[in-house]
Design a protein around this motif. Structure first.
Motif, PDB file in Angstrom:
ATOM      1  N   LEU A   1     -31.927  70.614 167.029  1.00  0.00           N
ATOM      2  CA  LEU A   1     -30.526  69.939 166.792  1.00  0.00           C
ATOM      3  C   LEU A   1     -29.875  70.810 165.494  1.00  0.00           C
ATOM      4  O   LEU A   1     -30.502  70.280 164.534  1.00  0.00           O
ATOM      5  CB  LEU A   1     -30.611  68.556 166.765  1.00  0.00           C
ATOM      6  N   GLU A  61     -21.580  69.742 161.922  1.00  0.00           N
ATOM      7  CA  GLU A  61     -20.437  68.994 161.305  1.00  0.00           C
ATOM      8  C   GLU A  61     -20.636  68.886 159.887  1.00  0.00           C
ATOM      9  O   GLU A  61     -19.629  68.807 158.874  1.00  0.00           O
ATOM     10  CB  GLU A  61     -20.117  67.848 161.892  1.00  0.00           C
ATOM     11  N   ASP A  90     -19.162  67.581 165.685  1.00  0.00           N
ATOM     12  CA  ASP A  90     -19.282  66.133 166.213  1.00  0.00           C
ATOM     13  C   ASP A  90     -18.674  65.200 165.065  1.00  0.00           C
ATOM     14  O   ASP A  90     -19.362  64.850 164.308  1.00  0.00           O
ATOM     15  CB  ASP A  90     -20.819  65.933 166.229  1.00  0.00           C
ATOM     16  N   ARG A 133     -13.688  61.031 169.505  1.00  0.00           N
ATOM     17  CA  ARG A 133     -14.693  61.725 168.801  1.00  0.00           C
ATOM     18  C   ARG A 133     -15.460  62.869 169.582  1.00  0.00           C
ATOM     19  O   ARG A 133     -15.115  62.901 170.835  1.00  0.00           O
ATOM     20  CB  ARG A 133     -15.775  60.847 168.215  1.00  0.00           C
ATOM     21  N   GLY A 159     -30.478  59.918 171.138  1.00  0.00           N
ATOM     22  CA  GLY A 159     -30.924  58.567 171.102  1.00  0.00           C
ATOM     23  C   GLY A 159     -30.304  57.676 169.935  1.00  0.00           C
ATOM     24  O   GLY A 159     -30.101  56.369 170.408  1.00  0.00           O
ATOM     25  N   ASP A 194     -26.995  57.442 169.425  1.00  0.00           N
ATOM     26  CA  ASP A 194     -25.762  56.963 169.971  1.00  0.00           C
ATOM     27  C   ASP A 194     -26.156  56.207 171.251  1.00  0.00           C
ATOM     28  O   ASP A 194     -25.709  55.190 171.406  1.00  0.00           O
ATOM     29  CB  ASP A 194     -24.712  58.018 170.257  1.00  0.00           C
ATOM     30  N   ARG A 252     -24.686  51.169 165.584  1.00  0.00           N
ATOM     31  CA  ARG A 252     -25.992  51.626 164.856  1.00  0.00           C
ATOM     32  C   ARG A 252     -25.808  51.817 163.347  1.00  0.00           C
ATOM     33  O   ARG A 252     -26.809  51.738 162.536  1.00  0.00           O
ATOM     34  CB  ARG A 252     -26.102  53.149 165.117  1.00  0.00           C
ATOM     35  N   GLY A 294     -32.774  62.234 168.797  1.00  0.00           N
ATOM     36  CA  GLY A 294     -32.476  61.054 167.864  1.00  0.00           C
ATOM     37  C   GLY A 294     -33.249  60.835 166.929  1.00  0.00           C
ATOM     38  O   GLY A 294     -34.529  61.222 167.069  1.00  0.00           O
TER      39      GLY A 294
HETATM   40  C1  PEP Z   1     -27.885  61.110 168.196  1.00  0.00           C
HETATM   41  O1  PEP Z   1     -26.838  60.217 168.545  1.00  0.00           O
HETATM   42  O2  PEP Z   1     -29.009  60.560 168.597  1.00  0.00           O
HETATM   43  C2  PEP Z   1     -27.884  62.172 167.433  1.00  0.00           C
HETATM   44  C3  PEP Z   1     -28.780  63.089 167.333  1.00  0.00           C
HETATM   45  O3  PEP Z   1     -26.438  62.586 167.032  1.00  0.00           O
HETATM   46  P1  PEP Z   1     -25.891  61.940 165.654  1.00  0.00           P
HETATM   47  O4  PEP Z   1     -26.826  60.994 165.002  1.00  0.00           O
HETATM   48  O5  PEP Z   1     -25.496  63.254 164.808  1.00  0.00           O
HETATM   49  O6  PEP Z   1     -24.628  61.182 166.138  1.00  0.00           O
END
Ligand code: PEP
Ligand code: MG
Length: 750
Positions: free
Chosen positions: A469, A473, A510, A533, A628, A630, A640, A678
């Motif tokens: 990943l 952004e 993102d 978003r 994970g 999100d 979160r 995640g």
């Molecule tokens: C997630 O949501 O798990 C993810 C990897 O993206 P971000 O934390 O950047 O939203």
């Protein structure tokens, strides 16, 4: 306020200054101050109580109470009238002290015979130092003028305490700044660090609180306010209308800068004998104390603005910029109210740790700190007023605790813990080039998450098989304006060059939710996490997304390219996004740019809906990665970013694991490669359970690869799966206790 009380007040300050100028020990100075005040205000008693530690006040000097009680009488914050003054940071003025709520009788001081009580907080911008008390036998309320005069005196005492005027033999003291302090905040980024404080914006030091010439001071204040106004106007004229919030803050600044009552209060302080900067600080302290007490969020924000503005005014008056020339220590722990991502990147990896008084888990600074793997504590109340440049400090990012000026025993325990962690890191190095192969023979691919060039050196050292990943952004967040295509292409080229043969999954922009670009028009949304978003922005306003796709294709320059779209909630979003990639490939080829030798286009599964998308979606996507962070927040409907609910639902909750299993099955049906990227992928026990549920690729922060690999190599995933199944069948809510017990039985400590 009458001329005569003004001049009385100035006279007292003049005598105070002379007393302080004498070359006497700290205790003698304090004694002299109490004597002078009692004498000038004609009350029988004047006492100074100072904090012994953050919770305890100590009688440090008195005129009129039993001298034997000095350094013996103590009270807790909030206890008795003195404790009440300290706790509330506000004045208590009563003609009948024994009848006041909270009055505490202290026989050793002979206090009961004094009826009137006036307690004034001794404080410096947001920092409680002690309490100044005057008492008299006659039952009378002290006049507003007297209170005011003593507030001015308390201000001078506070400044002097700050400058160390009372640190000497026998004085317990405001040596607050030498006491160990433990500050509990919130975890921003795990990890431990030991070092010395480096203040991002050191406090302005007022060295001359007492003025000789009030007229000159009034003029200095007037000039400084004029300069301040001009600078705020300038900022406003350069701010664009797109920066709505920024403009709003500046408008508030302008309102304060033009505020007559603010100015009048400072002028009155000067008339009482303070210098211009001491007057600014006095009003700032009052506002800060109100800020800390106020439950009203709007008022708190406004008082914050006033606080910032006061700092600007102080810097104008003292000529002290934010750069005081203090040297950065070799092992700097950055301490700040808050910091922007760009400023943080300027310090870069030189920092050993970061402690912020404000900040949030999802703030840009936190994202950068995490990307740089620097331990970070946020919401560390009072840290900027407690810490001084050069103080020793321990950052326990795993627990969100900072130990300022720690006792030796605390340092030793901390070092033991760090040494154990270092040993573990060494152990991980020994398995760096081995696969994450479980005892049952199953291998799990481990990739790393990245977002900055600075992350890439971890690719070879962590043992990651690639970048699973790359959060693009961050490159957008750390700039003041939209980056251009050529700039992005150059960055992506460097990322791919640095990765060499190892694959990099570039996630398209993102933004939205907590990640707001300063140069994009903000949209007020009642619930931004569920709002406009990520791919939703990309598809509705494709300009930026197309530019980014072009930059990626150019950076690949004939090499393989992997692109992933975030936050896909339904099939047609992915289909449309994929069509954009195909469109850009055509365009680039027409323009004569070489096309990637292979292209993979994936989707992030971050909303439960996508797990139930039609089969055709799974067939069309080249790969899927579970976001994970999100996904979990939407699965449990638990924000979160909200500390209150974030930890309420365990990732090893049977519902969540069963849901993950369902996603694994759906991907297996269509043979769609699946990974999990995640934060939970980097937690060893969670990673083990995901692998047991059938995940064969995990992407995590580089520092987690060693611990995750080490655990996976020691276990049998089939056994783990049957433990999970048993727990599920027996109605457990989470499988964690069962898994921990199973690990313990094998002597595996995580
Ligand atoms: C997630 O949501 O798990 C993810 C990897 O993206 P971000 O934390 O950047 O939203
Ligand atoms: Mg996400």
């Amino acid at each position: 306020m009458s001329q005569s009380t003004e001049s009385e007040s100035r006279k007292l300050l003049g005598r105070l200054r002379d007393a302080l100028a004498e070359d006497s020990a700290g205790q003698a100075r304090l004694d002299r101050i109490t004597h002078l005040i009692a004498d000038s205000i004609q009350s029988e008693v004047c006492s100074i109580y100072l904090f012994r530690d953050a919770e305890t006040l100590e009688l440090c000097a008195t005129e009129g109470l039993n001298p034997e009680a000095v350094h013996k009488t103590r009270m807790r914050l909030g206890e008795g009238l003195v404790g009440r003054v300290a706790k509330s940071s506000s004045v208590v003025n009563t003609p009948n002290a024994p009848q006041e709520p909270g009055f505490r009788y202290m026989p050793e001081t002979g206090e009961e015979i004094f009826s009137s009580f006036l307690g004034i907080p001794i404080q410096r911008v947001g920092e409680r130092l002690g309490v100044l008390v005057v008492q008299s036998k006659a039952a009378r309320e002290f006049s507003e003028d007297e209170v005011y005069a003593l507030e001015v005196v308390a201000m001078v005492v506070a400044e002097m305490a700050e400058l160390g005027a009372f640190v000497g033999e026998g004085a317990a003291l405001s040596a607050l700044h030498q006491q160990p302090v433990m500050i509990r905040g919130t975890i921003g980024q795990e990890g431990a660090a030991e070092g010395h404080v480096y203040l991002h914006e050191p406090r302005v030091v007022v060295t001359n609180p007492i003025a000789d010439d009030p007229h000159a001071e009034l003029e200095r204040l007037g000039d400084a306010i004029d300069t301040l106004r001009v600078s705020v106007d300038q900022l406003l004229s350069t701010a664009t209308t797109g920066e709505k919030e920024h403009v709003q803050v500046l408008e508030t600044y302008r309102m304060f800068a033009n505020s007559r009552s603010w100015r009048r209060r400072m002028e009155e302080d000067i008339a009482r004998g303070l210098t211009a900067e001491a007057a600014v600080e006095k009003e700032q302290s009052v506002a800060r104390a109100r800020l800390e007490q106020s439950p009203d969020a709007y008022l708190r924000d406004r008082l914050h603005d006033l606080d910032d503005l006061s700092n600007r005014l102080l810097r104008i008056l003292t000529g002290q910029g934010s750069d005081t020339g203090a040297e950065i220590p070799d092992d700097p722990i950055l301490v700040a109210r808050n910091i922007g991502p760009a400023e943080l990147l300027d310090y870069g990896r030189a920092l050993k740790g970061i402690i912020l008084e404000e900040g949030s888990v999802g703030s840009h600074a936190a994202i950068v700190a995490r990307a740089l793997a620097i331990p970070l504590i946020i919401q560390a109340k009072r840290i900027t007023s407690e810490a001084l440049n050069g103080d020793r400090i321990l950052v326990d990012g795993d627990q969100g605790i900072a130990h300022l000026r720690p006792e030796d025993s605390v340092s030793m325990a901390f070092r033991d813990k760090a040494a154990m962690q270092a040993q573990a890191v060494e152990r991980y190095q020994s398995i760096r080039d081995l696969p994450a192969q479980a005892r049952c023979g199953t291998t799990v691919q481990l990739h790393m998450n990245a977002g900055l060039m600075a992350d890439l050196p971890s690719l070879p050292t962590s043992g990651a098989e690639g970048v699973g990943l790359f959060r693009t952004e961050l490159q957008f967040l750390i700039r003041n304006q939209m980056p251009r295509r050529a700039e992005l292409a150059a960055i992506y080229t460097r990322v791919m060059d640095a990765a060499g043969d190892k694959p990099v999954v570039f996630r398209t922009l993102d933004i939205g939710s907590d990640k707001v670009l300063p140069y994009m028009k903000p949209h007020d949304e009642p619930n931004p996490a569920l709002g406009w978003r990520a791919i939703r922005v990309g598809l509705d306003k494709p300009g930026v997304m197309r530019m980014q796709l072009q930059a990626l294709i150019r950076a690949a320059n004939g090499r393989p390219l992997t692109i992933m779209f975030p936050f896909v909630a339904q099939f047609n979003e992915y289909r449309e996004a994929r069509a954009y990639v195909e469109g850009e490939l055509h365009r680039e080829s027409r323009l004569g740019h070489p096309l990637p030798s292979a292209i993979k286009i994936g989707a992030m599964l971050e909303t439960p809906s996508l797990a139930y998308a039609p089969k055709q979606f799974f067939e069309m996507t080249d790969f899927i990665s579970i976001g994970g962070n999100d996904l979990k927040q939407f699965f449990f409907a638990a924000d979160r970013e909200n500390e209150r609910v974030r930890r309420r639902y365990d990732t090893l909750n049977v519902s969540f694991l069963s849901f993950i299993e369902r996603i694994v099955e759906r991907c297996a049906d269509t043979q769609t490669p699946l990974s999990f990227c995640g934060e939970d992928a980097g937690r060893p026990v969670e990673a083990l359970c995901f692998a047991a549920m059938g995940l064969r690729a995990l992407s995590m922060r580089p520092a987690s690869i060693g611990p995750v690999k080490s655990l996976i190599r020691r276990v049998d995933l089939n056994e783990a799966k049957s433990i999970i199944n048993n727990a599920r069948e027996s109605g457990e809510q989470t499988v964690r206790p069962a898994i921990n017990e199973w690990l313990n039985a094998q002597d595996i400590i995580v």
